[in-house]
Design an enzyme around this catalytic site. Structure first.
Site, PDB file in Angstrom:
ATOM      1  N   SER A 152       0.857  -1.191   0.000  1.00 14.80           N
ATOM      2  CA  SER A 152       0.000   0.000   0.000  1.00 14.80           C
ATOM      3  C   SER A 152       0.895   1.245   0.000  1.00 14.80           C
ATOM      4  O   SER A 152       1.758   1.363  -0.865  1.00 14.80           O
ATOM      5  CB  SER A 152      -0.959  -0.041   1.188  1.00 14.80           C
ATOM      6  OG  SER A 152      -2.021   0.865   1.033  1.00 14.80           O
ATOM      7  N   ASP A 319      -8.824  -6.776  -4.515  1.00 16.29           N
ATOM      8  CA  ASP A 319      -8.509  -5.420  -4.048  1.00 16.29           C
ATOM      9  C   ASP A 319      -9.275  -4.397  -4.882  1.00 16.29           C
ATOM     10  O   ASP A 319      -9.101  -4.325  -6.100  1.00 16.29           O
ATOM     11  CB  ASP A 319      -7.004  -5.191  -4.175  1.00 16.29           C
ATOM     12  CG  ASP A 319      -6.510  -3.926  -3.470  1.00 16.29           C
ATOM     13  OD1 ASP A 319      -7.332  -3.033  -3.189  1.00 16.29           O
ATOM     14  OD2 ASP A 319      -5.298  -3.843  -3.222  1.00 16.29           O
ATOM     15  N   HIS A 349      -7.982  -5.490  -0.209  1.00  9.44           N
ATOM     16  CA  HIS A 349      -6.686  -4.822  -0.094  1.00  9.44           C
ATOM     17  C   HIS A 349      -5.874  -5.309   1.105  1.00  9.44           C
ATOM     18  O   HIS A 349      -4.662  -5.490   1.013  1.00  9.44           O
ATOM     19  CB  HIS A 349      -6.918  -3.312   0.006  1.00  9.44           C
ATOM     20  CG  HIS A 349      -5.668  -2.493   0.066  1.00  9.44           C
ATOM     21  ND1 HIS A 349      -4.782  -2.394  -0.985  1.00  9.44           N
ATOM     22  CD2 HIS A 349      -5.154  -1.715   1.063  1.00  9.44           C
ATOM     23  CE1 HIS A 349      -3.782  -1.594  -0.650  1.00  9.44           C
ATOM     24  NE2 HIS A 349      -3.977  -1.183   0.583  1.00  9.44           N
TER      25      HIS A 349
END
EC number: 2.3.1.31
Length: 371
Positions: A152, A319, A349
């Protein structure tokens, strides 16, 4: 100058890196960087794996919750003797990102002129986070990385490390991120910022020390964000359209009674407000909005093609925040791609944090590739 001392394993440490000039030209004075480490530096100081946390993470990647840490390590089980991140072989260092609220200089930190930084804290880019991390590592006497790994926001940092300082990075593992922020990501992340900045207790960003905190706005932001972190199938399997026990959201008038998923999101909002600063949330969300590896490098594909660092890319098939096609784009265009790996998960995610067995296999393959 002698390198700064490493703290005991799993204990907080910090280094002062002086003034930092951001990519946009602002100055952040007297920056301190918090970090933790596991494993020992070798004599050459070149066995370091830099671990990069996500938006609301911190340097506590491994270990229990305790006095210094409100939550357990975010990659518990991945780090240790004989684990994927083997502390018998590597020294794992995880820094808290600039702009954060767990020891590194951020909006809630003291300003050199008095009070908290608050609204005086500059906007920062992903490249600024790398600049600060590099300064911290150099203060520790580390000038080369065996690997940099992140997911991320951490994945964006890992990607920028490989492009900004390829001569200092042996390899990179980039998880659950794209080459730049998409319009959808910017839109939903900007909405989260607006929730916080619309809270009357935001006080223009200068609420620190006033006894007021924009927890309501931060809670709204977290509810929306959490829906992008998790998978639609997972949430429906867990909660469906069931009512929270003892509440009736289907009554004749609309009331505060909730569905189970609403109660779950309220819980997530309360947990974040208890451990994270709203100013840091705004700063780092804006940092994600600014993510664009093509800026100043001839565009995304030219920047990726010029990459020389061996890089593995991985993403989660469900995701919705950073869809898998974004990782496919990275892998297709990187100049030195070690491969693309898919994490199969209903979780969305957050799969890079929850699907331990799959991620462990990816990390092991990544570290062994080409050896």
């Amino acid at each position: 100058m002698h390198p700064a001392q490493l703290p005991p394993e799993g204990r907080p440490g910090s280094v002062a890196v002086g003034d930092v000039v951001t990519e946009a030209g602002a100055v952040i004075a007297d920056v301190t960087v918090a970090f933790e480490r596991w494993g020992r530096l070798n004599a050459e100081r070149d066995n370091v794996i830099l671990l990069e946390h996500a938006l609301t993470g911190d340097a506590h990647a491994c270990g229990p919750a305790g006095e210094d840490h409100p939550t357990p390590g975010w990659w518990n089980g991945m780090i240790g003797s004989g684990r994927a991140l083997d502390t018998d072989r590597y020294c794992i260092i995880c820094t808290n990102v600039i702009g954060g609220c767990r020891g590194t200089t951020g909006p809630g930190s003291p300003h050199p002129d008095g009070g908290a930084w608050g609204s005086r804290f500059p906007a920062i880019s992903v490249r600024d986070t790398v600049t600060v991390e590099r300064a911290a590592l150099r203060a520790l006497g580390v000038t080369r990385l065996a690997a940099v790994i992140g997911g991320s926001l951490g994945g964006a940092r890992a990607l920028e490390w490989s492009l900004m300082h390829p001569e200092e990075v042996d390899r990179a593992l980039v998880l659950c991120v794209g080459a730049r922020a998409s319009a959808w990501q910017i839109g939903i992340q900007s909405a989260q910022i607006q929730f916080i900045e619309s809270d009357p207790d935001w006080l223009g960003g200068d609420y620190h020390g006033t006894g007021r905190t924009p927890d309501r706005g931060l809670g709204f932001a977290r509810r929306v964000a959490h829906l992008t972190y998790r998978g639609e199938l997972e949430l429906d399997d867990r909660f469906g359209a069931a009512a929270q026990p003892g509440e009736d959201p289907l009554g004749p008038m609309r009331t505060a009674d909730r569905f189970q998923v609403e109660s779950y999101l309220d819980h997530q909002a309360d947990k974040l407000a208890a451990r994270f600063d709203a100013g840091s949330y705004v700063t780092l969300t804006d940092t994600l909005n600014r993510h664009d590896i093509g800026r100043g490098r001839g565009g995304l594909n030219d920047a990726l093609a010029a990459s020389t660092v061996p890089t593995m890319v991985a993403g989660v098939d469900t995701d919705i925040l950073y869809p898998f096609h974004q990782q496919e784009h990275l892998a297709r265009n990187l100049g030195n791609c070690l491969g693309l790996r898919r994490i199969d998960s209903p979780t969305g995610h957050d799969g890079f944090l929850t699907e331990f067995d799959q991620v462990e296999d990816i990390v092991l393959e990544f570290l062994d590739a080409g050896r």
